[in-house]
Design an enzyme around this catalytic site. Structure first.
Site, PDB file in Angstrom:
ATOM      1  CD  GLU A 133       6.547   0.305  -1.389  1.00 45.62           C
ATOM      2  OE1 GLU A 133       7.640   0.882  -1.443  1.00 45.62           O
ATOM      3  OE2 GLU A 133       5.605   0.708  -0.683  1.00 45.62           O
ATOM      4  CE1 TYR A 182       9.228  -1.745  -0.239  1.00 43.26           C
ATOM      5  CE2 TYR A 182      10.820  -2.654  -1.787  1.00 43.26           C
ATOM      6  CZ  TYR A 182       9.965  -1.632  -1.397  1.00 43.26           C
ATOM      7  OH  TYR A 182       9.865  -0.507  -2.173  1.00 43.26           O
TER       8      TYR A 182
END
Ligand code: GDP
Ligand code: MN
Length: 381
Positions: free
Chosen positions: A189, A101
Site C-alpha cells: 500500500e 492512494y
C-alpha cells in the site's frame, strides 16, 4: 510479517519504485547526521507499525539541524497508539501537489487480486470508502493474466488523476504489482502516492505485509525479521514451532486442533473469562509438545490458570493423559491446570489424570464445566 515504512521503501526500491532518499536513525545525533547528509529540508518520521503517524505528531518537517534535533527529540520515545518510537526515518522532503492512494491485496471472496487506486490519498482509505466509494477505482486481477499495461492504463483512467501524473502512476503500479507478486506480499500500500510540484510521481509512505510461508524463497527477508516487534511469548512459541497467538486475558489455553482452540477461546469468553492466548498443539499431544506449550504459557505473567481442552481422535486420550502428567512434572508451573479430556478412550485417560489430581491439576468432565472452573479460578465469574 509487517514491515516498517523504511523497510517497505527499501523493498519498493528493489522493484524500481521511486522513493525519496533517506536513512534510519536511532538517536537524536544520528538523526542530525542523516539530515546533514541528505540536505534540508528533511522529514523526520516515526517508525512504528501503526497508521496515522502524521496526525499523532510523529511526522515533522525540519529546515535545519536545530529543527531536526528538536523533532527527533520529541518523536523518539513517543507513544503512538500504544507503539513506542524507537527508530526514525529521515528523508528528503517532498513538495506535494497531489496525494493519491494505491494498493494491491488479495480479495479472498473473489479469489482474485484486488488493486485500489484513488485521487483522494493521504487520508484513511476506509474514510474515503465510507464518504465517497466512487472515489476508489478498483480492479480485480486474475493471477494467471497478471496486470498488463493496457489494463493498467484503463484502470488509472478511471481514477481521474491529473493527466500529467498518469504515465508515472502507470509505471509505478506495474512495478508495485510485480513487487506484490514476485515479492510474495499479501499487501502493498502506498498512501500517499504523491505527484510533486516538479511533476514527479513517488511513494511517500509504504505499507508492506509479507506472506510468511514464502520465507524460503527470500534470503533478503532475514534482514527484516530481527526488527519486527514480536510479542515475547509469540517469539518463544515460534521457536518451538507452536501455533500460538498472544491475547490479553489471564486464562491460558491449550487445545488440539485449530477449531477446538477457537471454540475454547469462545467458551472462555462466553462464561465471562478472558483468554490469554490461542494455542493449537495439533494432532499429536505427547509430553514434549505439552512441555513446550506449558512453557510458553507459563512465560506469560498474566496467566492465572491453564485450561487444557483435548478431544482425542487418532491420538487416544490415554496418550494425552500420559503426556499431561509427564509435562506437569517437567515444567515449573506458575498456574494451576484445569483439564477437559474427551474422545477416543476418554475413560482410560480420565482414570490416569484422576490418579494425579491435586490443587495444581484439576479435571472437569465437560468443556463448559472446565471453562467455568478455569474462569472462576482466574478470578473471573
Ligand atoms: P501516516 O500518517 O502514518 O500515514 O504517514 P505518512 O508517511 O503517510 O505521512 C502523513 C502525511 O504527512 C502525508 O500524507 C503528507 O501530507 C505529510 N508528509 C509526509 N512526508 C512529507 C514531505 O516530504 N513533504 C510534505 N510536504 N509533506 C509530507
Ligand atoms: Mn500514510
Amino acid at each position: 510479517m509487517d514491515l516498517f515504512e523504511y523497510q517497505g521503501k527499501q523493498y519498493f526500491a528493489r522493484y524500481g519504485i521511486p522513493v525519496s532518499p533517506g536513512g534510519v536513525a536511532d538517536t537524536v545525533e544520528e538523526a542530525v547526521a542523516q539530515a546533514e547528509k541528505i540536505g534540508y529540508p528533511v522529514v523526520v518520521k516515526a517508525q512504528v507499525q501503526v497508521g496515522g503517524r502524521g496526525k499523532a505528531g510523529g511526522i515533522k518537517l525540519a529546515e535545519n539541524a536545530a529543527e531536526t534535533r528538536q523533532h527527533a527529540t520529541a518523536i523518539l520515545g513517543m507513544n503512538i497508539r500504544g507503539h513506542i518510537v524507537k527508530r526514525l526515518w529521515i528523508e528528503k522532503a517532498s513538495t506535494i501537489q497531489e496525494e493519491y492512494y494505491a494498493s494491491f491485496t488479495l480479495d479472498r471472496s473473489k479469489k482474485l487480486h484486488l488493486g485500489m487506486l484513488s485521487a483522494r490519498g493521504g487520508m484513511d482509505i476506509e474514510q474515503v470508502a465510507a464518504e465517497d466509494p466512487n472515489a476508489i477505482a478498483k480492479i480485480w486481477i486474475n493471477p494467471v493474466d497478471g496486470l498488463t499495461e493496457p489494463v493498467c492504463r484503463d484502470w488509472v483512467a478511471q481514477a481521474k488523476l491529473s493527466p500529467q501524473a498518469v504515465a508515472g502512476v502507470v509505471d509505478i503500479l506495474l512495478k508495485l504489482y510485480r513487487c506484490y507478486i514476485e515479492g510474495d506480499a499479501s499487501l502493498v500500500e502506498i498512501n500517499p502516492l504523491i505527484f510533486t510540484q516538479e511533476g514527479i510521481v513517488r511513494a511517500l509512505d509504504a505499507k508492506v505485509s509479507l506472506d510468511d510461508p514464502a520465507i524460503s524463497r527470500h534470503e533478503e527477508w532475514k534482514t527484516f525479521e530481527g526488527l519486527a516487534p514480536t510479542d515475547e511469548r509469540e517469539r518463544l512459541a515460534k521457536e518451538k514451532g507452536l501455533q500460538y497467538v498472544g491475547l490479553d486475558g489471564n486464562v491460558g489455553i491449550i487445545a488440539n486442533g485449530a477449531g477446538l482452540a477457537m471454540s475454547t477461546v469462545d467458551i472462555v469468553h462466553q462464561v465471562g473469562g478472558k483468554p490469554a492466548n490461542f494455542l493449537d498443539i495439533g494432532g499429536g499431544a505427547d509430553a514434549d509438545v505439552l512441555v513446550d506449550a506449558l512453557t510458553v504459557i507459563s512465560s506469560d505473567p498474566a496467566v492465572k490458570v491453564i485450561f487444557i481442552n483435548i478431544f482425542g481422535g487418532i491420538t487416544r486420550c490415554e496418550e494425552v493423559a500420559k503426556g499431561i502428567i509427564e509435562a506437569t512434572q517437567r515444567v515449573q508451573l506458575k498456574a494451576p491446570i484445569v483439564v477437559r479430556l474427551d474422545g477416543t478412550n476418554a475413560s482410560e485417560g480420565r482414570a490416569m489424570i484422576t490418579a494425579h489430581l491435586s490443587d495444581q491439576l484439576m479435571m472437569q468432565s465437560t468443556m463448559l464445566a472446565a471453562a467455568q472452573k478455569a474462569v472462576a479460578m482466574a478470578g473471573g465469574k
